[in-house]
Scaffold this motif. Sequence first.
Motif, PDB file in Angstrom:
ATOM      1  N   THR A 463       0.823  -1.214   0.000  1.00 18.68           N
ATOM      2  CA  THR A 463       0.000   0.000   0.000  1.00 18.68           C
ATOM      3  C   THR A 463       0.855   1.262   0.000  1.00 18.68           C
ATOM      4  N   LEU A 472       1.208  -2.163  -6.891  1.00 15.42           N
ATOM      5  CA  LEU A 472       0.173  -2.228  -5.845  1.00 15.42           C
ATOM      6  C   LEU A 472       0.191  -1.003  -4.924  1.00 15.42           C
ATOM      7  N   ASP A 474      -0.703   2.268  -3.237  1.00 17.65           N
ATOM      8  CA  ASP A 474      -2.024   2.886  -3.049  1.00 17.65           C
ATOM      9  C   ASP A 474      -3.201   1.955  -3.327  1.00 17.65           C
ATOM     10  N   THR A 475      -2.974   0.686  -3.095  1.00 17.21           N
ATOM     11  CA  THR A 475      -4.091  -0.270  -3.094  1.00 17.21           C
ATOM     12  C   THR A 475      -4.136  -0.950  -1.726  1.00 17.21           C
ATOM     13  N   THR A 477      -6.010  -4.415   0.678  1.00 18.94           N
ATOM     14  CA  THR A 477      -6.683  -5.709   0.591  1.00 18.94           C
ATOM     15  C   THR A 477      -8.039  -5.591   1.270  1.00 18.94           C
ATOM     16  N   ARG A 488      -7.831  -6.964  -4.140  1.00 22.12           N
ATOM     17  CA  ARG A 488      -6.991  -5.773  -4.072  1.00 22.12           C
ATOM     18  C   ARG A 488      -7.776  -4.619  -4.701  1.00 22.12           C
ATOM     19  N   VAL A 489      -7.964  -3.546  -3.950  1.00 22.80           N
ATOM     20  CA  VAL A 489      -8.765  -2.415  -4.435  1.00 22.80           C
ATOM     21  C   VAL A 489      -7.938  -1.142  -4.273  1.00 22.80           C
ATOM     22  N   SER A 490      -7.995  -0.278  -5.251  1.00 22.30           N
ATOM     23  CA  SER A 490      -7.225   0.963  -5.122  1.00 22.30           C
ATOM     24  C   SER A 490      -7.930   1.903  -4.135  1.00 22.30           C
ATOM     25  N   ILE A 491      -7.132   2.664  -3.405  1.00 23.81           N
ATOM     26  CA  ILE A 491      -7.708   3.563  -2.393  1.00 23.81           C
ATOM     27  C   ILE A 491      -8.667   4.555  -3.054  1.00 23.81           C
ATOM     28  N   GLU A 493     -10.665   4.010  -5.401  1.00 20.66           N
ATOM     29  CA  GLU A 493     -11.971   3.393  -5.689  1.00 20.66           C
ATOM     30  C   GLU A 493     -12.645   2.802  -4.455  1.00 20.66           C
ATOM     31  N   LEU A 494     -11.929   2.845  -3.333  1.00 19.97           N
ATOM     32  CA  LEU A 494     -12.409   2.139  -2.144  1.00 19.97           C
ATOM     33  C   LEU A 494     -13.771   2.648  -1.644  1.00 19.97           C
ATOM     34  N   TYR A 497     -16.460   1.386  -3.873  1.00 18.53           N
ATOM     35  CA  TYR A 497     -16.519  -0.068  -3.681  1.00 18.53           C
ATOM     36  C   TYR A 497     -17.347  -0.418  -2.437  1.00 18.53           C
TER      37      TYR A 497
END
Length: 503
Positions: A463, A472, A474-475, A477, A488-491, A493-494, A497
């Motif tokens: 991260t 990865l 700025d992503t 879990t 794994r999601v990017s911050i 888009e969190l 999401y």
Amino acid sequence: AATSMEELVSLCKRRGFIFQGSEIYGGLQGFWDYGPLGVELKNNIKAAWWRTNVYERDDMEGLDASIIMHRLVLRHSGHEATFSDPMVDNRKTKKRYRLDHLVKDQKADVIAKVAEAMGESQENLPAVVSAMMKDTARAETALKEAGVRDPFSGEVGDWTEPRPFNMMFKTTIGPVADEDSYGYLRPETAQGIFTNFKNVVDSTSRRLPFGIAQIGKAFRNEITPRNFIFRVRELEQMEIEFFCAPGTDEEWHEQWLRARLAWWEAQGVPREKIQILDVPKEDLAHYSKRTYDLMYDYPTLGFEEIEGIANRTDFDLGSHTKAQGDLGIQARVEPNDDSVAKLVIPHPETNKPIVPFVIEPSAGVDRAMLAVLSEAYTKEVLENGSERIVLKLRPHLAPLKAAVIPLARNRPEIVEKAKSVKAQLQALGLGRILFEDSGNVGKAYRRHDEVGTPFCVTIDFDTIGQGEDTSLHDTVTVRDRDTMRQERVSIAELSTYLRSRLS
Ligand code: ATP
């Protein structure tokens, strides 16, 4: 779903949902305290009820009336005279019991003997108990001859005649404690709605049909509080009084029955776990023309009331109004020379002032909490053979919406990143997001499964761009409670999401 009350009690204490009231002084029977997670779940249940019944309808208003009420309110409502449960004493142990509970808890052959002595069927316990209250001398003999045992000592008791015990809590008001300076803690929130009927109508210009919703504490001095939060002395109710023209009441009663069942389903309490009891005429409360009791299949207890939906006719407004004589009230009401208000509203067709009928869906928050917890409780055997307990709460009810977990708590960059992600998610207004730096991710996952947190968000070396795979950066879990899958999601888009999955 849970298979026993015990496993729920244990989870609730272990994880901070519910504690015994006044516990460090030995506890106080019938009183419970809601802990850090309990208060969140309870608030979420109440918010869900309010959303459905006030915000999403166009024929409802809200109210929050005071808990302590004038004694005359509870006199004219009929509670002083009739809000009682049948009670019996054992002269040997000095214990007192609620008569119907006492009989129900006996062995089948003893119940049969009591029923026979009262000339009633043992299948119909309410009829047995009401026969006992009608002929209390015969009831005393029946208890003796059937050999009814004291649940406390296990021995055959020496029983008194049963008598009614009024369940209202009384308290003195003001510095002078004389005969007239007492009030009651309301035994139901409903009376606050009836006494404010005119205020609400005058201030909102409502016309029939419309309803008033209220959530609040009510107090009942139960003779034998028991079964965890199922039967308590300080309870919370979610009540609706829905006012309509006489003649339309039966149709509204059916509509509210359907609406309430749909609401329970939306909270994760499925239709097949609720039985509808059309309460027999002889068991109806003093104000009721017809009542549907929704009976939920509680673990250990079996089917017990979670909500009552009553047709209270024009009894309550009729009882609390002045000038009853001119109003064509249909219920049998006692004269009222104390009230200063005429509780009327124009008939929707004739415009003549009438006392409306009222349909009352009345649900207990504590009993709702128990049902929601029980349905969500799941024991799963995992592929590796180990077991996990997971609370599969609907996301809108989950006490914690997400936990944000820094993988290493001694790495300031990771901790700081986790704090900023927590703040970002908290700002979405979805409910509580927990910053969780207990240090052990595996343990945190297990704990969050048990308390029903839908998502765990882990911040690691990747991260902050210090892992092997720099793509990865700025992503995070995201782990899903139910599937246990990690993504794994990017911050960036969190927020989207989580919002789409939580609302
Ligand atoms: P019961 O027969 O179980 O004593 P009741 O018929 O007296 O209940 P109501 O007067 O219809 O209950 O109250 C409406 C709702 O309030 C109930 O459906 C229940 O959810 C809740 N409630 C009533 N009494 C208690 C209590 N002592 N503890 C917890 N909840 C309660």
